[in-house]
Write an enzyme that holds these catalytic residues in place. Structure first.
Site, PDB file in Angstrom:
ATOM      1  CE  LYS A 193      -1.724   1.645   4.029  1.00 19.92           C
ATOM      2  NZ  LYS A 193      -1.475   3.059   4.357  1.00 19.92           N
ATOM      3  CG  ASN A 194       2.258   2.775   3.511  1.00 20.84           C
ATOM      4  OD1 ASN A 194       1.094   3.079   3.224  1.00 20.84           O
ATOM      5  ND2 ASN A 194       2.679   2.613   4.757  1.00 20.84           N
ATOM      6  CG  ASP A 249       3.225   1.524   9.379  1.00 21.65           C
ATOM      7  OD1 ASP A 249       2.779   2.361  10.178  1.00 21.65           O
ATOM      8  OD2 ASP A 249       3.517   1.796   8.201  1.00 21.65           O
ATOM      9  NE  ARG A 292      -7.607   4.415   5.230  1.00 18.57           N
ATOM     10  CZ  ARG A 292      -7.083   5.521   5.729  1.00 18.57           C
ATOM     11  NH1 ARG A 292      -7.453   5.931   6.915  1.00 18.57           N
ATOM     12  NH2 ARG A 292      -6.200   6.204   5.054  1.00 18.57           N
TER      13      ARG A 292
HETATM   14  N1  EPU Z   1       6.759  14.614  10.789  1.00 17.98           N
HETATM   15  C1  EPU Z   1       6.909  15.943  11.112  1.00 17.98           C
HETATM   16  N2  EPU Z   1       6.743  16.873  10.148  1.00 17.98           N
HETATM   17  C2  EPU Z   1       6.446  16.538   8.861  1.00 17.98           C
HETATM   18  C3  EPU Z   1       6.303  15.175   8.527  1.00 17.98           C
HETATM   19  C4  EPU Z   1       6.465  14.237   9.516  1.00 17.98           C
HETATM   20  O1  EPU Z   1       7.178  16.272  12.272  1.00 17.98           O
HETATM   21  O2  EPU Z   1       6.310  17.433   8.031  1.00 17.98           O
HETATM   22  C5  EPU Z   1       6.914  13.599  11.843  1.00 17.98           C
HETATM   23  C6  EPU Z   1       5.654  12.775  12.053  1.00 17.98           C
HETATM   24  O3  EPU Z   1       4.739  13.428  12.912  1.00 17.98           O
HETATM   25  C7  EPU Z   1       6.214  11.515  12.645  1.00 17.98           C
HETATM   26  C8  EPU Z   1       7.549  11.355  11.915  1.00 17.98           C
HETATM   27  O4  EPU Z   1       7.877  12.648  11.405  1.00 17.98           O
HETATM   28  O5  EPU Z   1       6.454  11.682  14.013  1.00 17.98           O
HETATM   29  C9  EPU Z   1       7.571  10.376  10.781  1.00 17.98           C
HETATM   30  O6  EPU Z   1       6.473  10.615   9.922  1.00 17.98           O
HETATM   31  P1  EPU Z   1       6.548  10.277   8.369  1.00 17.98           P
HETATM   32  O7  EPU Z   1       6.512  11.552   7.597  1.00 17.98           O
HETATM   33  O8  EPU Z   1       7.693   9.361   8.129  1.00 17.98           O
HETATM   34  O9  EPU Z   1       5.183   9.476   8.144  1.00 17.98           O
HETATM   35  P2  EPU Z   1       4.235   9.552   6.862  1.00 17.98           P
HETATM   36  O10 EPU Z   1       5.020   9.752   5.638  1.00 17.98           O
HETATM   37  O11 EPU Z   1       3.104  10.467   7.139  1.00 17.98           O
HETATM   38  C10 EPU Z   1       4.359   7.013   6.275  1.00 17.98           C
HETATM   39  C11 EPU Z   1       3.399   5.869   6.150  1.00 17.98           C
HETATM   40  C12 EPU Z   1       2.870   5.505   7.532  1.00 17.98           C
HETATM   41  C13 EPU Z   1       4.066   5.110   8.399  1.00 17.98           C
HETATM   42  C14 EPU Z   1       5.086   6.245   8.435  1.00 17.98           C
HETATM   43  C15 EPU Z   1       6.351   5.890   9.187  1.00 17.98           C
HETATM   44  C16 EPU Z   1       2.402   6.054   3.967  1.00 17.98           C
HETATM   45  C17 EPU Z   1       1.209   6.351   3.140  1.00 17.98           C
HETATM   46  N3  EPU Z   1       2.294   6.242   5.273  1.00 17.98           N
HETATM   47  O12 EPU Z   1       3.630   8.090   6.859  1.00 17.98           O
HETATM   48  O13 EPU Z   1       2.028   4.388   7.362  1.00 17.98           O
HETATM   49  O14 EPU Z   1       3.636   4.808   9.696  1.00 17.98           O
HETATM   50  O15 EPU Z   1       5.461   6.614   7.093  1.00 17.98           O
HETATM   51  O16 EPU Z   1       6.959   4.774   8.637  1.00 17.98           O
HETATM   52  O17 EPU Z   1       3.436   5.666   3.437  1.00 17.98           O
HETATM   53  C18 EPU Z   1       0.146   3.007   7.771  1.00 17.98           C
HETATM   54  O18 EPU Z   1       0.371   2.465   6.679  1.00 17.98           O
HETATM   55  O19 EPU Z   1      -0.678   2.535   8.611  1.00 17.98           O
HETATM   56  C19 EPU Z   1       0.872   4.240   8.112  1.00 17.98           C
HETATM   57  C20 EPU Z   1       0.457   5.077   9.056  1.00 17.98           C
END
Ligand code: EPU
Length: 429
Positions: free
Chosen positions: A22-23, A316, A408
């Protein structure tokens, strides 16, 4: 609203085919916005999030065609999507759509890179924490876009196009790295991303972008270098297997007992999680066909685990591991370092008889002799599936409510587990 009914106590035997990730699928679909030509994606999972993203992209003018079934294909084969963003008719991503799926905020980068403008709703809060987008905005700004926040929308403009630059993330972010990659691919000049996320899904997206004509090196390391190009073309790419689905079913077998082949799974995508499972006493073997996971009696040993970005143990899989440790012989500790509030499953696991104490980002799980079925629900995808895992070992009947969270991110979960002997069914309506 659909529910899932599980009667615990059955062993799992057989084969579970692992779907495309998915991701990786979501950012790959979003990358289609970078080109006028058609992007063909194979091994796309049939998930509610994929359907929702099709709608979101459709709003920008993107056509998504799903190939029909081919001879010999079953539902275990992924779908093939033909995605064409030949004409982008709208560069706004509205609140109604972005608030339903956070990853859709990522359209910001390709839209501003190709069209010179984008207006994307801020995603807002989320069940697993505050999840800000400041670093994604910072990345685009570093490449020369002007950013304004207007009425809950991020408005990015770069009338003369983006230009290469240096982006140094103070914190590792998957979405920030995807954003930086997509924006830099079409920027004028070279970009260096420091402290980039190293997740396999980043590598998959970079591979696909390179097939489209991008010049990206270093994906999979913390330093990625991108030489911008004037235009990207079409490509055909097969989505990598889902490491979180793999780890989830591995923990399901560890919980229920039995012997399962996780077909198409690739151990290098989740080595840290497999090591943790091995440490609990479960047998994990890599084979040519995938990963075999077996547990034949014997106590589960407790673990000490902290989640962290790849290659460490993934956030995750935190909820699923916690479910498993509710039945370990002894006390485990799990520290969640990626998201600040990703423990909604704890209260629901407690309804099944789990003993878990929370102290800030640290959970202490005292293994119990038995879990007992109950009505449960969860507010995010991974938390929901952790309840399914617990239910597989709980005495009697568990009803997992709000199944749309599972839909999802897990393709045909009840069918995949049911074929291996689990007593699991979907109750519709
Ligand atoms: N963060 C910030 N500022 C930003 C972006 C992120 O402070 O602008 C923080 C977040 O709050 C968090 C950390 O950085 O504490 C890491 O967040 P990240 O940006 O890596 O997460 P994401 O890109 O929003 C993706 C996956 C998530 C997964 C995370 C971490 C997808 C669609 N989502 O989210 O997947 O948990 O990386 O590996 O790829 C899931 O599939 O259930 C899911 C939540």
């Amino acid at each position: 609203m659909d529910r899932i009914r599980i009667v615990g106590g059955r062993r799992l035997e057989g084969t579970i085919p692992i779907s495309g990730a998915k991701n990786a699928t979501l950012p790959l679909m979003i990358a289609s916005l970078l080109t006028e030509d058609t992007l063909i994606l194979d091994n796309v999972p049939r998930l509610a999030d994929v359907v929702l993203l099709q709608r979101i992209l459709g709003n920008h003018g993107v056509d998504v065609m799903v190939s029909g079934k081919r001879a010999g294909e079953t539902a275990d084969h992924g779908q093939t999507l033909h995605i064409s963003a030949a004409r982008i008719v709208d560069t706004t991503a509205p609140y109604e759509l972005v608030s339903r799926m956070r990853a859709s905020f990522w359209v910001l980068a390709p839209l501003v890179a190709r069209m010179g403008q984008a207006r994307v709703s801020m995603p807002g809060g989320c069940a697993i924490g505050t999840r800000p987008v400041d670093l994604l905005i910072m990345a685009i700004e570093r490449l020369g876009a002007r950013i304004e926040i207007d009425g809950g929308y991020v408005v990015a403009t770069a009338p003369k196009g983006l230009r290469g630059g240096e982006i140094c993330f103070p914190k590792i972010t998957v979405g920030g790295t995807h954003t930086a990659l997509m924006a830099a691919a079409l920027a004028d000049g070279s970009t260096v991303i420091e402290n980039a996320a190293r997740e396999p899904e980043i590598v998959d997206v970079a591979d696909c972008l390179n097939k489209m004509g991008a010049r990206i090196s270093g994906a999979g390391t913390s330093r990625i270098i991108i030489e911008g190009v004037a235009r990207l073309g079409g490509a055909r790419h097969s989505v990598l297997p889902d490491r979180i689905e793999t780890g989830t079913y591995a923990m399901a077998v560890a919980m229920a007992g039995g012997d399962i082949l996780l077909q198409h799974a690739r151990p290098e995508l989740l080595q840290a999680a497999l090591d943790v499972l091995g440490g609990t006493g479960v047998s994990v073997t890599a084979t040519n066909a995938g990963i075999r996971v077996a547990r034949n009696g014997g106590d589960l040993r407790p673990v000490e685990v902290a989640t962290a970005p790849f290659p460490a143990f993934p956030t995750d899989l935190q909820a699923q591991l916690m479910a498993l440790m509710t039945r370990a012989h002894g006390t485990s500790h799990i520290v969640e370092t990626v998201f600040e509030n990703r423990f909604m499953h704890v209260q629901e696991l407690a309804r099944l008889g789990a003993r878990i104490q929370l102290d800030g980002e640290r959970a202490t799980i005292e293994g119990v002799e038995r879990l007992k079925g109950a009505q449960v629900m969860a507010t995010d995808l991974r938390a929901s599936v952790s309840l399914v895992i617990a239910a597989l070992a709980a005495e009697g009947e568990t009803i997992v409510n709000r199944v749309y969270h599972l839909d999802r991110g897990f393709e045909r979960l009840e069918e995949k587990l049911g074929r291996c002997g689990a007593a699991i069914e979907r109750l519709t309506g």
